[in-house]
Design a protein around this motif. Structure first.
Motif, PDB file in Angstrom:
ATOM      1  N   ILE A 188       0.819  -1.214   0.000  1.00  0.00           N
ATOM      2  CA  ILE A 188       0.000   0.000   0.000  1.00  0.00           C
ATOM      3  C   ILE A 188       0.854   1.266   0.000  1.00  0.00           C
ATOM      4  N   GLU A 189       2.113   1.156   0.442  1.00  0.00           N
ATOM      5  CA  GLU A 189       3.016   2.306   0.425  1.00  0.00           C
ATOM      6  C   GLU A 189       3.985   2.298  -0.760  1.00  0.00           C
ATOM      7  N   HIS A 190       4.087   1.174  -1.466  1.00  0.00           N
ATOM      8  CA  HIS A 190       5.095   1.064  -2.515  1.00  0.00           C
ATOM      9  C   HIS A 190       4.547   0.788  -3.908  1.00  0.00           C
ATOM     10  N   VAL A 191       3.315   0.292  -4.004  1.00  0.00           N
ATOM     11  CA  VAL A 191       2.765  -0.137  -5.292  1.00  0.00           C
ATOM     12  C   VAL A 191       1.608   0.768  -5.694  1.00  0.00           C
ATOM     13  N   ASP A 192       1.509   1.078  -6.979  1.00  0.00           N
ATOM     14  CA  ASP A 192       0.367   1.823  -7.510  1.00  0.00           C
ATOM     15  C   ASP A 192      -0.708   0.802  -7.862  1.00  0.00           C
ATOM     16  N   PHE A 193      -1.720   0.662  -6.995  1.00  0.00           N
ATOM     17  CA  PHE A 193      -2.727  -0.381  -7.175  1.00  0.00           C
ATOM     18  C   PHE A 193      -3.560  -0.187  -8.438  1.00  0.00           C
ATOM     19  N   GLU A 194      -3.848   1.053  -8.781  1.00  0.00           N
ATOM     20  CA  GLU A 194      -4.651   1.305  -9.986  1.00  0.00           C
ATOM     21  C   GLU A 194      -3.914   0.780 -11.221  1.00  0.00           C
TER      22      GLU A 194
ATOM     23  N   LYS B 198      -1.367  -1.454 -11.210  1.00  0.00           N
ATOM     24  CA  LYS B 198      -1.161  -2.900 -11.058  1.00  0.00           C
ATOM     25  C   LYS B 198      -2.416  -3.682 -11.462  1.00  0.00           C
ATOM     26  N   GLU B 199      -3.589  -3.233 -10.998  1.00  0.00           N
ATOM     27  CA  GLU B 199      -4.822  -3.958 -11.297  1.00  0.00           C
ATOM     28  C   GLU B 199      -5.217  -3.814 -12.756  1.00  0.00           C
ATOM     29  N   ALA B 200      -4.897  -2.673 -13.364  1.00  0.00           N
ATOM     30  CA  ALA B 200      -5.167  -2.496 -14.795  1.00  0.00           C
ATOM     31  C   ALA B 200      -4.331  -3.481 -15.607  1.00  0.00           C
TER      32      ALA B 200
ATOM     33  N   ILE C 271      -3.967  -8.938 -18.634  1.00  0.00           N
ATOM     34  CA  ILE C 271      -3.206 -10.132 -19.007  1.00  0.00           C
ATOM     35  C   ILE C 271      -3.754 -11.419 -18.401  1.00  0.00           C
ATOM     36  N   SER C 272      -4.674 -11.319 -17.441  1.00  0.00           N
ATOM     37  CA  SER C 272      -5.134 -12.554 -16.799  1.00  0.00           C
ATOM     38  C   SER C 272      -6.503 -12.966 -17.317  1.00  0.00           C
ATOM     39  N   LEU C 273      -6.736 -14.258 -17.355  1.00  0.00           N
ATOM     40  CA  LEU C 273      -8.037 -14.770 -17.749  1.00  0.00           C
ATOM     41  C   LEU C 273      -9.035 -14.556 -16.628  1.00  0.00           C
ATOM     42  N   GLU C 274     -10.313 -14.470 -16.978  1.00  0.00           N
ATOM     43  CA  GLU C 274     -11.364 -14.270 -15.980  1.00  0.00           C
ATOM     44  C   GLU C 274     -11.269 -15.363 -14.915  1.00  0.00           C
ATOM     45  N   GLY C 275     -11.277 -14.956 -13.655  1.00  0.00           N
ATOM     46  CA  GLY C 275     -11.235 -15.920 -12.555  1.00  0.00           C
ATOM     47  C   GLY C 275      -9.839 -16.316 -12.134  1.00  0.00           C
ATOM     48  N   ASN C 276      -8.819 -15.829 -12.844  1.00  0.00           N
ATOM     49  CA  ASN C 276      -7.446 -16.160 -12.481  1.00  0.00           C
ATOM     50  C   ASN C 276      -6.959 -15.151 -11.448  1.00  0.00           C
TER      51      ASN C 276
END
Length: 199
Positions: A69-75, A77-79, A84-89
């Motif tokens: 939460i202090e080092h990663v840009d979650f927005e 990262k999640e984008a 790149i990931s399949l649904e449910g992965n």
């Protein structure tokens, strides 16, 4: 990473996580035990050194790691993850299993504390601040002793089934939002999954 950069990550992540998870500053405060002033001061950049315990409460609420939460840009990262990931992965969330008799004594504790003290199950889905409630008594209207209810703590849904504690009977019940507010009912959270006894 400098303190200023950590604070910027923390601020942007809190804003993003509140919005993307359908939460509010109020729900974050209520579930984490932090004051609205504390959250406001962090988001407005009025705090130069956010306390370790405060960051821990915020990260526990969102079900993310303290360091991320202090080092990663979650927005960002999640984008990337969604592209790149399949649904449910997705990685499952660890959920502490709390027997009905211990539930009331655990409501003020963070999920981070509870996962170290209780057995775990896993939930596959996008949710956080989850508790597994193992029923010891039947609930009128469908659930029986031995069923496990996965509850999104602190979230109340007007259309869904919420797990609640009936003060007059000292028992758990299913509360539906359209039934109206009542001083007799303490809503624990929205039931996101039911696992029936023996399944």
């Amino acid at each position: 990473m400098h303190r200023r950069e950590k604070n910027e990550h923390l601020k942007s992540n809190i804003r993003y996580l509140i919005k993307s998870r359908g939460e509010t500053q109020l729900s974050l405060c209520n579930a984490s035990g932090l004051t609205r002033t504390t959250i406001y001061n962090i988001l407005e950049g009025r705090v130069t050194n956010v306390q370790h315990s405060t960051v821990r409460k915020i990260s526990d609420f969102f079900g993310v790691s303290y360091k991320e939460i202090e080092h990663v840009d979650f927005e960002e990262k999640e984008a990337i993850d969604q592209s790149i990931s399949l649904e449910g992965n997705m990685n499952p969330a660890a959920v502490p299993i709390i027997s009905e008799g211990f539930l009331l004594g655990c409501l003020e504790k963070t999920v981070g504390e509870l996962v170290t003290s209780f057995p775990l199950t896993y939930y596959f889905g996008s949710a956080h601040n989850l508790l597994g409630v193992l029923l010891e008594q039947d609930i009128e209207g469908g659930n029986t002793s031995g069923d496990l209810l996965i509850v999104h703590r602190g979230v109340i849904c007007r259309e869904g089934d919420n797990l609640a504690y009936m003060l007059s009977t000292s028992r758990l019940c299913i509360w539906r939002g359209q039934e109206g507010e009542s001083n007799e009912v303490h809503v624990i959270g929205l039931i996101v999954e039911e696992r029936f006894n023996g399944l």
